[in-house]
Motif scaffolding. Structure first.
Motif, PDB file in Angstrom:
ATOM      1  N   SER A 158      -4.669  -4.552  -1.196  1.00  0.00           N
ATOM      2  CA  SER A 158      -5.748  -5.362  -1.759  1.00  0.00           C
ATOM      3  C   SER A 158      -5.833  -5.055  -3.254  1.00  0.00           C
ATOM      4  O   SER A 158      -6.192  -3.941  -3.646  1.00  0.00           O
ATOM      5  CB  SER A 158      -7.086  -5.030  -1.097  1.00  0.00           C
ATOM      6  OG  SER A 158      -8.144  -5.599  -1.854  1.00  0.00           O
ATOM      7  N   LEU A 159      -5.485  -6.039  -4.072  1.00  0.00           N
ATOM      8  CA  LEU A 159      -5.581  -5.837  -5.516  1.00  0.00           C
ATOM      9  C   LEU A 159      -7.023  -5.672  -5.970  1.00  0.00           C
ATOM     10  O   LEU A 159      -7.289  -5.055  -6.995  1.00  0.00           O
ATOM     11  CB  LEU A 159      -4.894  -6.992  -6.252  1.00  0.00           C
ATOM     12  CG  LEU A 159      -3.376  -7.066  -6.044  1.00  0.00           C
ATOM     13  CD1 LEU A 159      -2.801  -8.274  -6.771  1.00  0.00           C
ATOM     14  CD2 LEU A 159      -2.677  -5.800  -6.485  1.00  0.00           C
ATOM     15  N   PHE A 160      -7.960  -6.164  -5.185  1.00  0.00           N
ATOM     16  CA  PHE A 160      -9.373  -5.949  -5.500  1.00  0.00           C
ATOM     17  C   PHE A 160      -9.722  -4.472  -5.350  1.00  0.00           C
ATOM     18  O   PHE A 160     -10.485  -3.925  -6.136  1.00  0.00           O
ATOM     19  CB  PHE A 160     -10.275  -6.808  -4.612  1.00  0.00           C
ATOM     20  CG  PHE A 160     -10.163  -8.277  -4.913  1.00  0.00           C
ATOM     21  CD1 PHE A 160     -10.681  -8.815  -6.084  1.00  0.00           C
ATOM     22  CD2 PHE A 160      -9.517  -9.122  -4.029  1.00  0.00           C
ATOM     23  CE1 PHE A 160     -10.554 -10.161  -6.373  1.00  0.00           C
ATOM     24  CE2 PHE A 160      -9.381 -10.467  -4.301  1.00  0.00           C
ATOM     25  CZ  PHE A 160      -9.907 -10.997  -5.478  1.00  0.00           C
ATOM     26  N   ASP A 161      -9.169  -3.828  -4.318  1.00  0.00           N
ATOM     27  CA  ASP A 161      -9.418  -2.395  -4.128  1.00  0.00           C
ATOM     28  C   ASP A 161      -8.715  -1.555  -5.197  1.00  0.00           C
ATOM     29  O   ASP A 161      -9.245  -0.544  -5.646  1.00  0.00           O
ATOM     30  CB  ASP A 161      -8.951  -1.935  -2.740  1.00  0.00           C
ATOM     31  CG  ASP A 161      -9.808  -2.502  -1.619  1.00  0.00           C
ATOM     32  OD1 ASP A 161     -10.942  -2.962  -1.886  1.00  0.00           O
ATOM     33  OD2 ASP A 161      -9.329  -2.491  -0.464  1.00  0.00           O
ATOM     34  N   VAL A 162      -7.515  -1.987  -5.601  1.00  0.00           N
ATOM     35  CA  VAL A 162      -6.782  -1.264  -6.637  1.00  0.00           C
ATOM     36  C   VAL A 162      -7.547  -1.359  -7.946  1.00  0.00           C
ATOM     37  O   VAL A 162      -7.672  -0.390  -8.676  1.00  0.00           O
ATOM     38  CB  VAL A 162      -5.350  -1.833  -6.796  1.00  0.00           C
ATOM     39  CG1 VAL A 162      -4.658  -1.240  -8.016  1.00  0.00           C
ATOM     40  CG2 VAL A 162      -4.545  -1.572  -5.545  1.00  0.00           C
ATOM     41  N   GLY A 163      -8.046  -2.527  -8.251  1.00  0.00           N
ATOM     42  CA  GLY A 163      -8.874  -2.714  -9.435  1.00  0.00           C
ATOM     43  C   GLY A 163      -8.100  -3.055 -10.677  1.00  0.00           C
ATOM     44  O   GLY A 163      -8.270  -4.115 -11.250  1.00  0.00           O
ATOM     45  N   GLU A 164      -7.228  -2.163 -11.112  1.00  0.00           N
ATOM     46  CA  GLU A 164      -6.528  -2.380 -12.371  1.00  0.00           C
ATOM     47  C   GLU A 164      -5.116  -1.814 -12.273  1.00  0.00           C
ATOM     48  O   GLU A 164      -4.916  -0.726 -11.734  1.00  0.00           O
ATOM     49  CB  GLU A 164      -7.282  -1.674 -13.503  1.00  0.00           C
ATOM     50  CG  GLU A 164      -6.693  -1.854 -14.859  1.00  0.00           C
ATOM     51  CD  GLU A 164      -7.508  -1.151 -15.947  1.00  0.00           C
ATOM     52  OE1 GLU A 164      -6.873  -0.601 -16.861  1.00  0.00           O
ATOM     53  OE2 GLU A 164      -8.742  -1.155 -15.870  1.00  0.00           O
ATOM     54  N   SER A 191       0.847  -1.188   0.000  1.00  0.00           N
ATOM     55  CA  SER A 191       0.000   0.000   0.000  1.00  0.00           C
ATOM     56  C   SER A 191       0.889   1.247   0.000  1.00  0.00           C
ATOM     57  O   SER A 191       2.071   1.184   0.312  1.00  0.00           O
ATOM     58  CB  SER A 191      -0.925  -0.013   1.216  1.00  0.00           C
ATOM     59  OG  SER A 191      -0.168  -0.044   2.404  1.00  0.00           O
ATOM     60  N   THR A 198      -1.702  -0.881 -14.670  1.00  0.00           N
ATOM     61  CA  THR A 198      -1.195  -0.719 -16.032  1.00  0.00           C
ATOM     62  C   THR A 198       0.299  -0.434 -15.951  1.00  0.00           C
ATOM     63  O   THR A 198       0.783   0.126 -14.969  1.00  0.00           O
ATOM     64  CB  THR A 198      -1.890   0.444 -16.771  1.00  0.00           C
ATOM     65  OG1 THR A 198      -1.715   1.639 -16.018  1.00  0.00           O
ATOM     66  CG2 THR A 198      -3.381   0.166 -16.948  1.00  0.00           C
TER      67      THR A 198
END
Length: 124
Positions: free
Chosen positions: A28-34, A3, A36
């Motif tokens: 949390s990669l779910f919170d980050v979302g994407e 984080s 690039t």
């Protein structure tokens, strides 16, 4: 990855190789979302380009770049220079500071002084 919280890297730097619980929020990669990825534009991010050159050179070059950056950022925070002046200052430091391939601790301190002098002359 982690984080955006400096407590974890600072803690690791202080106690490595040990690990202790850290109050930083877990990534949390779910919170980050994407995520690039792209190549960095080193013409825009001149401090990064200078740091990469310094790392490739080795010796006292990374110290010189870091010290120039710290001195320039200090002037910026004091409203004495513009933000983009930081990159210009950092990019030119190795033309001013004598390169030392295997610096001693005293050489590192001298590099710091030279970098601060360079920034002072450039913007003073």
């Amino acid at each position: 990855m982690g984080s955006a919280d400096m407590r974890m890297p600072i803690q690791l730097a202080l106690i490595y190789p040990k690990r202790l619980p850290c109050p930083a929020k877990k990534l949390s990669l779910f919170d980050v979302g994407e995520l690039t990825f792209a190549h960095t534009d080193e013409d825009t991010f001149v401090c990064l380009a200078a740091a990469k050159r310094a790392i490739a050179m080795g010796g006292n070059a990374p110290c010189a770049v870091n010290c120039a950056n710290e001195a320039a950022v200090k002037l910026f925070l004091e409203d004495k220079i513009k933000f983009l002046d930081i990159g210009e200052a950092v990019a030119g430091i190795m033309e001013f500071v004598k390169f030392i391939e295997a610096p001693s601790l005293e050489d590192i301190f001298e590099t710091q002084k030279a970098a601060e002098e360079y920034i002072s002359k450039k913007f003073g």
